[in-house]
Design an enzyme around this catalytic site. Structure first.
Site: not given
Ligand SMILES: NC(=O)c1ccc[n+]([C@@H]2O[C@H](COP(=O)([O-])OP(=O)(O)OC[C@H]3O[C@@H](n4cnc5c(N)ncnc54)[C@H](OP(=O)(O)O)[C@@H]3O)[C@@H](O)[C@H]2O)c1
Length: 275
Positions: A46, A51, A76, A109, A191, A229, A231-233, A237, A241
């Protein structure tokens, strides 16, 4: 390697229930993160024009050697590219950056309601869908009032509505509307960007199952049939996930996670965001 379940969208397209998000991953770090995800077994990625990392995603896809047909790629159209012609141009710019000749899913988006252009963007998505350039079309951050406009003016029902969704923001009204109209709900920030991972309820359930807190939250989504979806780098993790199929949450545990709802958002409110 984990076999990832799929959700069948309203046009018959199968979408992996777990994908890999790349929001806030710098372009020059994206290829490595996506490569780690593809190695771990993810096939759905995604991204979004805003981005700034579609090139990085495209590089990882090209280097992976995987068949295009085995991948599910989402991007998007950004708010400032809304409008019919603007959206067509934005779509082709995204394809170029990704190095692809079609997308699996393309989303508006945000509704950005003050712009009053999302219906015109939807018409552009319908054109691209009819031309076969996109396998499924959908929206993101759409409230029922915005979806009503699309349903009234459009000829294709959105396949997906991608919204912020996690235990502190469960979006029950949006989920019910989506279900009633055959629209799949996809959770962004599943998350809560990590904010939930030291919550006492989550930690207790994680300890009971001998799993990580993130796995508890992701399993809560899966047991409610949502697309996620995370996200992690971080390679460990990224793998963790996907490792969600060796345990099951009880009804009481699901209810305890449901009780964390507090209207807690990590992002902006779709009725107010027009940026
Ligand atoms: N449509 C929209 O408007 C919109 C908005 C926001 C996001 N998104 C999409 O949704 C995706 C996910 O959302 P998000 O990136 O905002 O947040 P998320 O996936 O809820 O959380 C990502 C955060 O959690 C940490 N993390 C991930 N897996 C983990 C694990 N197993 N244990 C501990 N920490 C963990 C990551 O750290 P590290 O990376 O440092 O490991 C990062 O800081 C985005 O990447 C994007 O593709 C869409």
């Amino acid at each position: 390697m984990t076999s990832i379940p799929t959700i069948t969208l309203n046009n018959g397209v199968a979408m992996p229930q777990i994908g890999f998000g790349v929001f806030q991953v710098p372009n020059d770090e994206t290829a490595a993160a996506v490569a780690a995800a593809l190695d771990a077994g993810y096939r759905s990625i995604d991204t979004a024009a805003i981005y700034g990392n579609e090139e990085g995603v495209g590089r990882a896809i090209a280097d992976s050697g995987l068949d295009r047909g085995d991948l599910f790629i989402t991007s998007k159209v950004w708010n400032s590219d809304q409008g019919y012609d603007e959206t067509l141009a934005a779509f082709h710019a995204s394809l170029d950056k990704l190095g692809l000749d079609y997308l699996d899913l393309y989303l508006i988006h945000w509704p950005a309601p003050a712009r009053n252009t999302y219906v015109e963007s939807w018409r552009a998505l319908e054109t691209l869908y009819t031309e076969g350039r996109i396998k499924a079309i959908g929206v993101s951050n759409f409230l029922p009032e915005h979806l009503e406009q699309i349903l009234a003016a459009g000829t294709v029902v959105p396949a997906v509505n991608q919204v912020e969704l996690h235990p502190t923001l469960q979006q029950r009204g949006i989920q019910s509307f989506n279900v009633a109209h055959g629209i799949a709900t996809e959770a962004w920030s599943p998350l809560a960007q990590g904010a939930l991972l030291d919550d006492a309820t989550v930690l207790d359930i994680a300890a009971a199952h001998g799993v990580a807190p993130a796995q508890v939250v992701l399993r809560w989504h899966l047991q409610q049939d949502r697309i996620i979806i995370p996200k992690s780098v971080t390679p460990a993790r990224i793998q963790q996930n996907l490792d969600l199929f060796g345990f099951e949450l009880t009804d009481a545990e699901l209810a305890a996670l449901d009780a964390l709802e507090n209207d807690g958002r990590t992002g902006p409110h779709p009725a107010e965001f027009n940026g």
